[in-house]
Design a protein around this motif. Structure first.
Motif, PDB file in Angstrom:
ATOM      1  N   ALA A 154     -35.145 -13.240 -21.321  1.00  0.00           N
ATOM      2  CA  ALA A 154     -34.531 -12.733 -22.552  1.00  0.00           C
ATOM      3  C   ALA A 154     -35.576 -12.597 -23.653  1.00  0.00           C
ATOM      4  O   ALA A 154     -35.608 -11.590 -24.379  1.00  0.00           O
ATOM      5  CB  ALA A 154     -33.391 -13.646 -22.998  1.00  0.00           C
ATOM      6  N   ASP A 155     -36.441 -13.593 -23.797  1.00  0.00           N
ATOM      7  CA  ASP A 155     -37.517 -13.500 -24.793  1.00  0.00           C
ATOM      8  C   ASP A 155     -38.439 -12.324 -24.485  1.00  0.00           C
ATOM      9  O   ASP A 155     -38.832 -11.576 -25.384  1.00  0.00           O
ATOM     10  CB  ASP A 155     -38.338 -14.798 -24.806  1.00  0.00           C
ATOM     11  CG  ASP A 155     -37.755 -15.854 -25.732  1.00  0.00           C
ATOM     12  OD1 ASP A 155     -36.601 -15.692 -26.172  1.00  0.00           O
ATOM     13  OD2 ASP A 155     -38.456 -16.849 -26.001  1.00  0.00           O
ATOM     14  N   ARG A 156     -38.793 -12.168 -23.221  1.00  0.00           N
ATOM     15  CA  ARG A 156     -39.708 -11.078 -22.872  1.00  0.00           C
ATOM     16  C   ARG A 156     -39.049  -9.725 -23.126  1.00  0.00           C
ATOM     17  O   ARG A 156     -39.688  -8.800 -23.637  1.00  0.00           O
ATOM     18  CB  ARG A 156     -40.143 -11.194 -21.407  1.00  0.00           C
ATOM     19  CG  ARG A 156     -41.149 -10.127 -20.999  1.00  0.00           C
ATOM     20  CD  ARG A 156     -41.750 -10.405 -19.642  1.00  0.00           C
ATOM     21  NE  ARG A 156     -40.738 -10.380 -18.587  1.00  0.00           N
ATOM     22  CZ  ARG A 156     -40.907 -10.898 -17.378  1.00  0.00           C
ATOM     23  NH1 ARG A 156     -42.054 -11.488 -17.068  1.00  0.00           N
ATOM     24  NH2 ARG A 156     -39.951 -10.832 -16.472  1.00  0.00           N
ATOM     25  N   ARG A 157     -37.769  -9.612 -22.791  1.00  0.00           N
ATOM     26  CA  ARG A 157     -37.082  -8.340 -23.021  1.00  0.00           C
ATOM     27  C   ARG A 157     -36.995  -8.034 -24.511  1.00  0.00           C
ATOM     28  O   ARG A 157     -37.186  -6.887 -24.931  1.00  0.00           O
ATOM     29  CB  ARG A 157     -35.679  -8.401 -22.392  1.00  0.00           C
ATOM     30  CG  ARG A 157     -34.828  -7.158 -22.586  1.00  0.00           C
ATOM     31  CD  ARG A 157     -35.544  -5.872 -22.233  1.00  0.00           C
ATOM     32  NE  ARG A 157     -36.217  -5.931 -20.950  1.00  0.00           N
ATOM     33  CZ  ARG A 157     -37.239  -5.174 -20.630  1.00  0.00           C
ATOM     34  NH1 ARG A 157     -37.734  -4.310 -21.497  1.00  0.00           N
ATOM     35  NH2 ARG A 157     -37.782  -5.274 -19.439  1.00  0.00           N
ATOM     36  N   THR A 158     -36.718  -9.028 -25.339  1.00  0.00           N
ATOM     37  CA  THR A 158     -36.684  -8.814 -26.787  1.00  0.00           C
ATOM     38  C   THR A 158     -38.017  -8.279 -27.290  1.00  0.00           C
ATOM     39  O   THR A 158     -38.075  -7.332 -28.078  1.00  0.00           O
ATOM     40  CB  THR A 158     -36.340 -10.132 -27.511  1.00  0.00           C
ATOM     41  OG1 THR A 158     -35.025 -10.541 -27.145  1.00  0.00           O
ATOM     42  CG2 THR A 158     -36.412  -9.965 -29.015  1.00  0.00           C
TER      43      THR A 158
END
Length: 536
Positions: A393-397
């Motif tokens: 999720a952090d990487r996608r953000t």
């Protein structure tokens, strides 16, 4: 904080105030080498300010981690010339056992993009002279920068010849250390099973005294001392500065039942870190930004303090949006900084890999050591769960923001995995190369920490070659990976391109090991893709 040059400070700086009330002078028989045993260092250069560091041993009992010894006044000077005939600024700072006799001062009032010389004095004892350099002005049209890039320096796994290789160059503007500056384990542990030179204290470090002693041991290495004295550093921590596979509430290498409270251990490790490392004491926050004119901006991340606990891939929790690697505040800071940056190159000091990576099927004798090296569970898995892969999720953000805002020239400089990589970072790894690359990633080798050939006790370029070929076949955005070698990298940055050169040591166990230029990759302005170039 800089020391104001008031009348008392100036008197001390000329030796007239030695022996001020409440302070104990060093015996006249002590030598400079005995007083300044741990060298000098500078760090986090700004256009008009640079941080200076040393540690003094004012009396025989004032040993690192002892909590013993007197408070003393230490004088410092910054000069435009190595003979100190043109002193630019100077002052005095008090230190004592409460800060393990370490000294830190922000030298202010300096000129941008300028080389300076600095030293410390305690009574008649004078430290080695350090060389440092301020950053260019924020709006300066800088045409070239050259950084050393290093990580994972395990004392007991070998000698720090990689630091010597960088120090001998004499052409670096900065050294970027991406974490695992030291290791917490006892002699022969993690994962070497032996010790080229054993850790001290001879146990896993747990207390404030322990961590102070371990920092002190590392700063007696002659190559480390030489590189610290030769060029400013910017550093961040990964996990081993506290304990292996650390997260916000614990660590894989911490057992509360036998090793006590995690919060107390982490607080002790961090206190020692801020005492012994050339970073500014800004509370407990380590992530920060350095600007180098219009050419580059470097965002240094802290990916241990705020992260959720690591999970196994089979649980499916890696995609849980409530889990975070960077923490909400730091992730917002990073995204906003990259999107708004006016620098040509947006560099990210990234302690763990961001490139998505699937683990291919491999023979068990190779897969086991590979999983151990990468911090994966022994039963396997398809992602690096201790890396950004475990916090999608952090990487996608982050990647969505880069793509949506058309941010170019983001380059992740990464350590941690004891190996060398050059990768595109695609929007969708499964569709690459049809999916666009939104950034690039360049991973430096370990200074000494074990690689696959070390773990398997086999000659280099044998078993690891199978793993490298299989991994690249399954991950088309990984343009190069090398699992066997130790050393350092050098990053050259110009307006038109960025280039990383990898230097590999002949033998990490030898302090005089030679090194060779092994591989070079370039990122051209605006492309978001790595390409191999002639390393000559």
């Amino acid at each position: 904080m800089s020391i104001p040059l008031d009348r008392r400070t100036l008197l001390r700086a000329t030796g007239l105030a030695v022996g001020a009330a409440g302070l104990t002078a060093l015996p006249a028989t002590a030598t400079s080498g005995e007083v300044f045993q741990h060298g000098v260092a500078s760090g986090d250069p700004l256009p008009t300010t640079v941080l200076l560091w040393t540690r003094v041993t004012p009396t025989p009992e004032s040993l690192p981690g002892s909590g013993a010894g007197p408070d003393v006044d230490v004088r410092w000077q910054v000069s435009a010339d190595p003979a100190f005939t043109q002193v630019i600024t100077e002052g005095t700072v008090t230190t004592g056992p409460g800060r393990d006799h370490t000294v830190k001062v922000d030298a202010t009032g300096l000129s941008p993009a300028t080389t300076y010389y600095y030293r410390f004095r305690l009574n008649e004892a004078v430290s080695d002279t350090g060389t440092t350099r301020t950053a260019p002005a924020a709006d300066a049209a800088v045409q070239h920068l050259r950084f050393g890039v290093v990580s994972c320096s395990n004392w007991q796994a070998g000698h720090f010849a990689a630091y010597r290789v960088l120090a001998e160059r004499g052409d670096l503007d900065l050294v970027v250390h991406l974490g695992d500056y030291l290791y917490e384990h006892g002699p022969g542990e993690f994962p070497v099973g032996y010790a080229v030179r054993p850790h001290s204290p001879a146990r896993e470090v747990l207390t404030l005294s322990d961590y102070r002693k371990r920092h002190a041991q590392y700063k007696t290495d002659p190559h480390l001392k030489r590189l610290h004295a030769a060029v400013p550093w910017t550093i961040t921590w990964d996990d081993h500065e506290v304990a292996n596979n650390a997260w916000s509430g614990g660590a894989g290498n911490h057992d509360p039942a036998t090793e006590g409270d995690w919060a107390a251990r982490r607080a002790a490790a961090r206190r020692a870190y801020f005492e012994w490392m050339p970073v500014r004491n800004t509370g407990d926050r380590l992530y920060r930004k350095l600007r180098f004119g219009t050419l580059a901006e470097l965002s240094m991340l802290d990916l241990r303090s705020y992260r959720s606990k690591q999970v196994k891939i089979l649980s499916g929790e890696v995609d849980d949006p409530k889990r975070s690697l960077a923490g909400g505040e730091q992730l917002t800071w990073l995204v906003d900084g990259l999107v708004s940056s006016t620098a040509r190159w947006k560099l990210v000091g990234n302690p763990v890999m961001i490139s998505p990576t699937l683990i291919p099927p491999l023979p068990s004798n190779i897969l086991g050591p590979l999983l151990s090296l990468l911090g994966l569970p022994a039963e396997g898995g398809v992602v690096f769960t201790d890396q950004w892969d475990g916090y999608t999720a952090d990487r996608r953000t982050l990647l969505d923001a880069l793509g949506r805002n058309k941010v170019t020239n983001t380059v992740f400089l990464t350590g941690d995995v004891h190996s060398s990589w050059a990768c595109d970072v695609p929007a969708d790894a499964g569709l690459y190369p049809l999916s666009p690359s939104l950034a690039t990633e360049l991973v430096c080798p370990s200074v000494t920490s074990d690689n696959i050939d070390d773990i398997l006790h086999v000659p280099p370029r044998t078993a690891a070659v199978i793993a490298e070929k299989a991994l690249r076949g399954l991950n088309r955005h990984v343009k190069w990976v090398e699992y066997d070698s130790h050393g350092a990298a050098v990053l050259d940055v110009t307006p038109s391109s960025l280039r990383m050169d990898w230097y590999f040591l002949a033998d990490r166990t030898k302090p005089d090991s030679s090194a060779r230029l092994a591989k070079s990759f370039r990122v051209r302005n605006g492309t978001q893709r790595v390409e191999e170039v002639d390393p000559s």
